[in-house]
Design a protein around this motif. Structure first.
Motif, PDB file in Angstrom:
ATOM      1  N   LYS A 151      -4.778   7.161  -6.491  1.00 13.04           N
ATOM      2  CA  LYS A 151      -5.331   7.236  -5.212  1.00 13.04           C
ATOM      3  C   LYS A 151      -5.810   6.123  -4.207  1.00 13.04           C
ATOM      4  O   LYS A 151      -5.847   4.925  -4.618  1.00 13.04           O
ATOM      5  CB  LYS A 151      -6.769   7.830  -6.013  1.00 13.04           C
ATOM      6  N   TYR A 152      -6.835   6.719  -3.515  1.00 16.13           N
ATOM      7  CA  TYR A 152      -6.538   4.700  -2.544  1.00 16.13           C
ATOM      8  C   TYR A 152      -7.507   4.231  -3.329  1.00 16.13           C
ATOM      9  O   TYR A 152      -7.088   3.055  -3.343  1.00 16.13           O
ATOM     10  CB  TYR A 152      -7.746   5.224  -1.353  1.00 16.13           C
ATOM     11  N   ARG A 153      -8.795   4.846  -4.500  1.00 17.27           N
ATOM     12  CA  ARG A 153      -9.621   3.818  -4.710  1.00 17.27           C
ATOM     13  C   ARG A 153      -9.030   2.855  -5.992  1.00 17.27           C
ATOM     14  O   ARG A 153      -9.569   1.907  -5.816  1.00 17.27           O
ATOM     15  CB  ARG A 153     -10.361   5.406  -5.279  1.00 17.27           C
ATOM     16  N   GLU A 154      -7.518   3.496  -6.117  1.00 13.19           N
ATOM     17  CA  GLU A 154      -7.186   3.121  -7.312  1.00 13.19           C
ATOM     18  C   GLU A 154      -5.800   1.860  -6.636  1.00 13.19           C
ATOM     19  O   GLU A 154      -6.383   0.802  -7.051  1.00 13.19           O
ATOM     20  CB  GLU A 154      -5.726   3.786  -8.101  1.00 13.19           C
ATOM     21  N   VAL A 199       0.668  -1.672   0.377  1.00  5.29           N
ATOM     22  CA  VAL A 199      -0.263  -0.075  -0.118  1.00  5.29           C
ATOM     23  C   VAL A 199       0.737   1.054  -0.005  1.00  5.29           C
ATOM     24  O   VAL A 199       1.023   2.059  -0.657  1.00  5.29           O
ATOM     25  CB  VAL A 199      -0.948  -0.124   1.258  1.00  5.29           C
ATOM     26  N   LEU A 200       1.852   0.936   0.837  1.00  3.01           N
ATOM     27  CA  LEU A 200       3.338   2.051   0.818  1.00  3.01           C
ATOM     28  C   LEU A 200       3.435   2.780  -0.283  1.00  3.01           C
ATOM     29  O   LEU A 200       3.555   4.162  -1.113  1.00  3.01           O
ATOM     30  CB  LEU A 200       4.487   2.080   1.960  1.00  3.01           C
ATOM     31  N   LEU A 201       3.895   1.630  -0.872  1.00  2.00           N
ATOM     32  CA  LEU A 201       4.448   1.925  -2.521  1.00  2.00           C
ATOM     33  C   LEU A 201       3.162   2.364  -3.697  1.00  2.00           C
ATOM     34  O   LEU A 201       4.070   3.438  -4.332  1.00  2.00           O
ATOM     35  CB  LEU A 201       4.907   0.103  -2.951  1.00  2.00           C
ATOM     36  N   LEU A 202       2.240   1.549  -3.563  1.00  2.00           N
ATOM     37  CA  LEU A 202       1.284   2.551  -5.027  1.00  2.00           C
ATOM     38  C   LEU A 202       0.866   3.601  -4.452  1.00  2.00           C
ATOM     39  O   LEU A 202       0.545   4.599  -4.605  1.00  2.00           O
ATOM     40  CB  LEU A 202       0.303   1.544  -3.876  1.00  2.00           C
ATOM     41  N   VAL A 203       0.645   4.083  -2.993  1.00  2.00           N
ATOM     42  CA  VAL A 203       0.344   5.199  -2.687  1.00  2.00           C
ATOM     43  C   VAL A 203       1.658   6.678  -2.486  1.00  2.00           C
ATOM     44  O   VAL A 203       0.911   7.639  -3.420  1.00  2.00           O
ATOM     45  CB  VAL A 203      -0.675   5.198  -1.740  1.00  2.00           C
ATOM     46  N   TYR A 204       2.432   5.903  -1.451  1.00  2.54           N
ATOM     47  CA  TYR A 204       2.971   6.873  -1.549  1.00  2.54           C
ATOM     48  C   TYR A 204       4.389   7.593  -2.795  1.00  2.54           C
ATOM     49  O   TYR A 204       4.515   8.920  -2.667  1.00  2.54           O
ATOM     50  CB  TYR A 204       3.930   6.702   0.256  1.00  2.54           C
ATOM     51  N   TYR A 205       4.780   6.400  -2.920  1.00  4.10           N
ATOM     52  CA  TYR A 205       6.151   6.531  -3.990  1.00  4.10           C
ATOM     53  C   TYR A 205       5.060   6.723  -5.490  1.00  4.10           C
ATOM     54  O   TYR A 205       5.947   7.009  -6.239  1.00  4.10           O
ATOM     55  CB  TYR A 205       6.971   4.749  -4.122  1.00  4.10           C
ATOM     56  N   GLN A 206       3.977   5.746  -5.775  1.00  2.00           N
ATOM     57  CA  GLN A 206       3.117   5.741  -6.721  1.00  2.00           C
ATOM     58  C   GLN A 206       2.379   6.946  -7.290  1.00  2.00           C
ATOM     59  O   GLN A 206       1.942   7.184  -7.982  1.00  2.00           O
ATOM     60  CB  GLN A 206       3.402   4.673  -7.780  1.00  2.00           C
ATOM     61  N   GLY A 207       1.904   7.098  -5.868  1.00  8.08           N
ATOM     62  CA  GLY A 207       0.529   8.213  -5.990  1.00  8.08           C
ATOM     63  C   GLY A 207      -0.049   7.905  -6.395  1.00  8.08           C
ATOM     64  O   GLY A 207      -0.709   8.890  -7.266  1.00  8.08           O
TER      65      GLY A 207
END
Lengths: 232, 356
Positions: free
Chosen positions: A192-195, A182-190
């Motif tokens: 959205k929560y939904r995505e 989750v950290l990689l997708l939201v923080y590093y890849q920017g």
């Protein structure tokens, strides 16, 4: 213009517009302007190699960056990138029209990264060494403490910038996979929560709580490090 | 509630909220100084991570190399498929006489034409059509059945592979130990692996522990109970039902006994050691699973590959998947004695009799 010509021409024009919208052809617009979904469907239905190459080019930087962060190794990230698109080629008939390509690609890439990790245990060698010294506990809750105990060089607050960066990177690497993903997708890849929720096939609420837990655990580790340096 | 606000604030900082959520939160922030303070505390918490937020550039030519690889594979597959078609061609010729036999024969000279009213269907046409239909049904129905069987077999193997990934991750974080089965108490059953993995966040969905070919697949309400739920059950009958169901339609390794002590399953990466499988049943000989129509079971081995075995003790393997070396459904008699128990099976409780 006779009374009957207008409707016939108008209908023909309308039909051609609808047709163009439904299935674009190479002559209607350059591939670079096509949506991801149009490219994938074009490749699936007409095996148009250029559409596939366009998709690979479009995601080259973004997906490589994700896999590089995920796997922590350039060579493994490159392999995982290639197998991701091999899977896209093999499984594009399972892509459901109406879905978005981007989260689907990330799902495929995440699965490839997990497979690569399992096949090639090089990725976690350092972490496993640290872990073997730690006590281990349910859900990996003790992992960050183990990491702090295992730091042979000076702890976070006494270290220079490069050391600090290395420490944080290792702390991220020590997170349980569900939190780290989750950290990689939201923080590093920017994303959205939904995505991120769509990529990982979990509820949005779970994404939020995992991200919150990940940040909390990282800060606990850093705070503990500060305490250690304060008492040391 | 406080957590939910923090989740939203974090989402705002990382631009992870949808537009409507973001707008609403920004309005709240404008009116609430305490919320603004919490936001800045969260911002500080994110600061240390900032240095690691680098962007890795792909190596030159990665996209081109990937394209070439994919099209080479595509060409190889197309050639292989063409070869298969060519090899299959003679068998089509063998079928040809059969096809010719179904074509209407030339009327014999002097033969009396069959009675037919106004060129429509005669009883003979209908009989031939019915015979063709029956023959086609005989050919097609088993093929459909077979393809359904295969599709479910593959879906079940995918489940086991994902469970293998979860078990692998779990063992990496627990000094090579897989989820342990307690020796006694309400959690002392093979099915405990599922709530342990689920509560630690390793399973995305409860459907992962449901084999699509098993009777449980029809129960759309099924979900893995949490450890807290199991601890809170008071009714003994309900507890027993929960223990029997919590592992879904899969069985899990019961561990082994060494030097008189019970040991939990451990990841030693053995290629022939069974870790999980379609749940054994007591309805078929040798405890063969009923999941795939009694035709065999998918087995997840400890090196995390999945294989379909038609018997619980395949040729070449000394070990029976569902019985220990003493012929019991209980923990193994030594480290290499793998025994898979279904969800309700306890490692130290004598459940079965002979291997039947």
């Amino acid at each position: 213009m006779g009374p009957n010509t207008f409707p016939v021409e108008a209908v023909a024009k309308m039909n051609s517009t609808i047709k163009r919208k439904k299935t674009r052809t190479a002559s209607s617009a350059p591939l670079s302007e096509w949506t991801d979904e149009e490219l994938l469907l074009e490749y699936r239905e007409r095996e148009d190699r250029r559409a596939f190459e366009q998709l690979v080019n479009r995601y080259e930087g973004e997906l490589y960056n994700y896999l590089r962060h995920y796997l922590g190794d350039a060579e493994m990230a490159e392999d995982a990138f290639q197998t991701t698109f091999l899977q896209v080629h093999l499984k594009c008939d399972r892509f459901e029209p109406g879905r978005k390509v981007r989260p689907w690609l990330y799902t495929v890439a995440t699965n490839q990264a997990i497979d690569a990790q399992r096949r090639n245990r090089r990725h976690r060698m350092v972490s496993l060494d640290h872990r073997s010294r730690g006590k281990g506990s349910e859900e990996g809750a003790g992992s960050l403490v183990d990491l702090l105990e295992s730091q042979e060089s000076s702890p976070y607050h006494r270290a220079d910038a490069a050391e600090r960066e290395r420490f944080v990177r290792e702390a991220v690497d020590f997170l349980p996979d569900p939190l780290r993903e989750v950290l990689l997708l939201v923080y590093y890849q920017g994303m959205k929560y939904r995505e991120a929720a769509e990529v990982l096939a979990i509820p949005v609420g779970t994404v939020k709580s995992r991200l919150h837990a990940a940040i909390g655990r990282l800060n606990d580790a850093l705070r503990l490090s500060a305490d250690v340096s304060g008492h040391g | 509630m406080a957590d939910r606000v923090e989740h939203q604030l974090l989402g705002l900082l990382l631009e992870a909220l949808d537009d409507a959520e973001q707008k609403q939160l920004e309005e709240q922030l404008a009116a609430d100084p305490e919320l603004r303070r919490r936001l800045s505390r969260l911002q500080e918490a994110l600061c240390p991570l900032e240095a690691t937020r680098v962007r890795f550039e792909p190596p030159p030519g990665l996209a081109e190399r990937t394209g070439r690889l994919v099209f080479r594979v595509a060409c190889e597959r197309a050639e292989a498929s063409q070869r298969r078609e060519l090899e299959a061609a003679p068998s089509a010729a063998v079928l040809d006489p059969v096809l010719q036999a179904t074509r209407p024969a030339e009327p014999l000279a002097g033969a009396v034409a069959p009675p037919s009213s106004s060129g429509g269907w005669s009883w003979r046409d209908l009989a031939v059509a019915a015979a063709i239909f029956a023959a086609a049904a005989l050919l097609v129905i088993p093929a459909i059945e077979n393809s359904r069987f295969n599709a479910r077999l593959v879906a079940c193997q995918d489940n086991l592979r994902l469970l293998g990934q979860a078990l692998s991750q779990y063992s990496q974080r627990h000094q090579d130990y897989f989820p342990p089965i307690p020796q006694q108490g309400r959690l002392a059953t093979a099915g405990v692996f599922a709530p342990v993995l689920a509560s630690a966040g390793y399973l995305g969905s409860s459907r992962l522990v449901v084999c699509p070919a098993s009777p449980l697949a029809d129960d759309r309400q099924f979900r893995i109970p949490s450890l807290e739920e199991i601890a809170a059950v008071e009714d003994p009958a309900r507890l027993e039902r929960l223990r029997g169901l919590m592992g879904g339609s899969y069985g899990y390794c019961l561990g082994y006994v060494e030097d008189g002590r019970y040991r939990s399953p451990r990841n030693l990466r053995r290629a022939q050691f069974a870790l999980m499988s379609d749940a054994p049943s007591d309805q078929l000989p040798g405890y063969q699973s009923v999941n795939h129509g009694g035709r065999g079971q998918n087995v997840l081995l400890e090196d995390f590959h999945v294989q379909f075995f038609t018997t619980p003790q395949p040729n070449g393997l000394r070990d029976h998947f569902f019985l220990n070396d003493s012929g019991q459904v209980a923990a193994g008699r030594h480290r290499d004695d793998a025994v898979i128990g279904r969800s309700g099976a306890s490692p130290l409780r004598y459940v079965g009799t002979s291997g039947r």
